[in-house]
Design a protein around this motif. Structure first.
Motif, mmCIF file in Angstrom:
data_model
loop_
_atom_site.group_PDB
_atom_site.id
_atom_site.type_symbol
_atom_site.label_atom_id
_atom_site.label_comp_id
_atom_site.label_asym_id
_atom_site.label_seq_id
_atom_site.Cartn_x
_atom_site.Cartn_y
_atom_site.Cartn_z
ATOM 1 N N VAL A 63 0.864 -1.172 0.000
ATOM 2 C CA VAL A 63 0.000 0.000 0.000
ATOM 3 C C VAL A 63 0.906 1.229 0.000
ATOM 4 N N ASN A 64 0.334 2.381 -0.335
ATOM 5 C CA ASN A 64 1.186 3.578 -0.331
ATOM 6 C C ASN A 64 0.390 4.823 0.045
ATOM 7 N N GLU A 65 1.054 5.956 0.045
ATOM 8 C CA GLU A 65 0.481 7.206 0.542
ATOM 9 C C GLU A 65 0.387 8.248 -0.567
ATOM 10 N N HIS A 66 -0.820 8.795 -0.737
ATOM 11 C CA HIS A 66 -1.016 9.950 -1.603
ATOM 12 C C HIS A 66 -2.076 10.843 -0.986
ATOM 13 N N HIS A 67 -2.059 12.122 -1.362
ATOM 14 C CA HIS A 67 -2.960 13.092 -0.746
ATOM 15 C C HIS A 67 -3.695 13.909 -1.803
ATOM 16 N N ILE A 76 -3.515 7.738 4.597
ATOM 17 C CA ILE A 76 -2.880 7.165 5.786
ATOM 18 C C ILE A 76 -2.775 5.658 5.543
ATOM 19 N N PRO A 77 -1.706 5.201 4.908
ATOM 20 C CA PRO A 77 -1.619 3.795 4.507
ATOM 21 C C PRO A 77 -1.609 2.820 5.673
ATOM 22 N N GLY A 78 -1.236 3.290 6.856
ATOM 23 C CA GLY A 78 -1.244 2.402 8.009
ATOM 24 C C GLY A 78 -2.627 1.871 8.338
ATOM 25 N N VAL A 79 -3.672 2.646 8.006
ATOM 26 C CA VAL A 79 -5.040 2.181 8.229
ATOM 27 C C VAL A 79 -5.316 0.955 7.364
ATOM 28 N N MET A 80 -4.957 1.058 6.080
ATOM 29 C CA MET A 80 -5.163 -0.063 5.170
ATOM 30 C C MET A 80 -4.270 -1.240 5.547
ATOM 31 N N ALA A 81 -3.034 -0.948 5.933
ATOM 32 C CA ALA A 81 -2.110 -2.017 6.311
ATOM 33 C C ALA A 81 -2.630 -2.778 7.522
ATOM 34 N N GLY A 82 -3.184 -2.042 8.490
ATOM 35 C CA GLY A 82 -3.735 -2.692 9.661
ATOM 36 C C GLY A 82 -4.920 -3.582 9.321
ATOM 37 N N ALA A 83 -5.772 -3.086 8.406
ATOM 38 C CA ALA A 83 -6.918 -3.891 7.992
ATOM 39 C C ALA A 83 -6.458 -5.140 7.236
ATOM 40 N N GLY A 97 5.334 4.330 0.523
ATOM 41 C CA GLY A 97 5.821 4.337 1.890
ATOM 42 C C GLY A 97 5.255 5.598 2.474
ATOM 43 N N ARG A 98 5.651 5.936 3.670
ATOM 44 C CA ARG A 98 5.260 7.198 4.297
ATOM 45 C C ARG A 98 6.182 8.323 3.833
ATOM 46 N N ALA A 99 5.576 9.461 3.466
ATOM 47 C CA ALA A 99 6.344 10.616 2.988
ATOM 48 C C ALA A 99 6.821 11.414 4.200
ATOM 49 N N LEU A 100 7.998 11.113 4.672
ATOM 50 C CA LEU A 100 8.491 11.650 5.939
ATOM 51 C C LEU A 100 8.622 13.170 5.965
ATOM 52 N N PRO A 101 9.078 13.841 4.894
ATOM 53 C CA PRO A 101 9.267 15.302 4.996
ATOM 54 C C PRO A 101 7.972 16.083 5.212
ATOM 55 N N LEU A 102 6.823 15.456 4.957
ATOM 56 C CA LEU A 102 5.558 16.155 5.113
ATOM 57 C C LEU A 102 5.134 16.278 6.569
ATOM 58 N N LEU A 103 5.769 15.517 7.451
ATOM 59 C CA LEU A 103 5.273 15.368 8.806
ATOM 60 C C LEU A 103 5.914 16.344 9.782
ATOM 61 N N ASN A 104 5.096 16.905 10.656
ATOM 62 C CA ASN A 104 5.622 17.722 11.742
ATOM 63 C C ASN A 104 6.064 16.857 12.913
ATOM 64 N N ASN A 105 5.558 15.636 12.977
ATOM 65 C CA ASN A 105 5.935 14.726 14.059
ATOM 66 C C ASN A 105 6.155 13.324 13.497
ATOM 67 N N PRO A 106 7.382 12.987 13.083
ATOM 68 C CA PRO A 106 7.669 11.663 12.520
ATOM 69 C C PRO A 106 7.462 10.518 13.510
ATOM 70 N N LEU A 107 7.356 10.831 14.807
ATOM 71 C CA LEU A 107 7.116 9.756 15.770
ATOM 72 C C LEU A 107 5.757 9.092 15.529
ATOM 73 N N GLY A 127 8.318 1.237 4.404
ATOM 74 C CA GLY A 127 8.751 2.058 3.282
ATOM 75 C C GLY A 127 8.831 3.518 3.693
ATOM 76 N N MET A 128 9.884 4.196 3.265
ATOM 77 C CA MET A 128 10.057 5.617 3.569
ATOM 78 C C MET A 128 10.389 6.351 2.280
ATOM 79 N N VAL A 129 9.660 7.439 2.016
ATOM 80 C CA VAL A 129 9.865 8.187 0.778
ATOM 81 C C VAL A 129 9.910 9.678 1.078
ATOM 82 N N ARG A 130 10.437 10.442 0.118
ATOM 83 C CA ARG A 130 10.383 11.897 0.210
ATOM 84 C C ARG A 130 9.042 12.413 -0.301
ATOM 85 N N GLY A 131 8.401 11.674 -1.202
ATOM 86 C CA GLY A 131 7.123 12.084 -1.755
ATOM 87 C C GLY A 131 7.294 12.919 -3.009
#
Length: 269
Positions: A63-67, A76-83, A97-107, A127-131
């Motif tokens: 699964v992947n992330e797009h907005h 939020i691909p983690g929702v689909m991954a969990g399902a 993967g998750r687009a890390l630079p978009l996040l204010n809180n990578p935790l 997966g980790m991407v710049r987006g």
């Protein structure tokens, strides 16, 4: 050779005459085109399609992330991954993967991935991407800081997964007095496998191939000559660091299944 199934979950009921008024299905397409009642069919189709790989012997589901677009309904691909984790038993679940630079809180990603890793009993591929550029418009993030935000977010997530908490993280973009993620990752030797998808970036390849990481680099769909060039670049960079890259470190994303038509792609793609 291993095979992974990928589904972008596009909005199947999009009125294709949208391009008479709008120049893209990304960022600026009004969300009034989206009908939640009709979208149920798209989501149901995703579940049906995602059950197929397990029956056909695929090694994993991606699964992947797009907005802000009709091309992929997984912001939020983690929702689909969990399902998917509860509907499968053996296949890997790859968030690409998750687009890390978009996040204010990578935790939040450290926590999200850790939860999926626990739910699956260690089947997560992180997966980790710049987006791509469209995502930066959607989230109002300055792409000039993309590289440094990505690398710093990665370091923070790795610290959360590999160091006993609470610990302190001090960076240029992120600062935390208490890095103390619960739950911890299930795969702790030393952390879940990390894959780095890219459309082709010398900086990304050099970073992924570094001996401190040796991450799997995924070249997204491109011409044969382009794929060959970047696969060779990864191996050459690895050799320059003094080691031989394995087949698992350089892979090809041949296609994203059920990904919509050409008009659903971002401007300039």
């Amino acid at each position: 050779m291993k095979f992974y199934f990928m589904h972008l979950m596009p909005y199947a009921d999009l009125d294709l005459s949208y391009d008479e008024k709008h120049n893209s299905a990304w960022v600026t397409l009004p969300n009034t085109y989206y009908d939640p009642k009709k979208a149920i069919s798209s989501i149901t189709a995703t579940w049906t399609s995602s059950n197929m790989p397990t029956r056909l012997g695929f090694d994993g589901i991606c699964v992947n992330e797009h907005h802000s677009n009709a091309y992929g309904l997984m912001p939020i691909p983690g929702v689909m991954a969990g399902a998917l984790a509860r509907r499968t038993k053996n296949v890997k679940i790859a968030i690409l993967g998750r687009a890390l630079p978009l996040l204010n809180n990578p935790l939040t990603v450290a926590e999200e991935f850790a939860m999926v890793d626990n739910i699956t009993g260690g089947r997560l591929i992180a997966g980790m991407v710049r987006g791509i550029g469209a995502e930066y418009h959607s989230w109002g993030v300055n792409p000039a800081f993309s590289h440094e935000r990505f690398q710093e977010a990665h370091d923070l997530i790795l610290q959360a997964w590999t160091q006993a908490g609470p610990s302190v993280f001090e960076g240029k973009h992120y600062n935390f007095e208490y890095v103390n993620v619960w739950p911890r990752v299930y795969q702790d030797n030393p952390h879940p496998p990390i894959w780095i998808p890219s459309q082709g970036s010398t900086e990304t390849i050099e970073w992924a191939a570094h001996p401190d990481r040796k991450y799997t680099y995924l070249q997204t769909f491109a011409s044969v000559s382009t794929v060959a060039r970047y696969m060779k670049m990864y191996k050459d960079v690895a050799a320059g660091y003094g080691y031989e890259a394995t087949e698992d470190q350089a892979r090809l994303v041949a296609a994203a299944l059920c990904g919509g038509d050409r008009r659903d792609r971002p401007p300039g793609s």
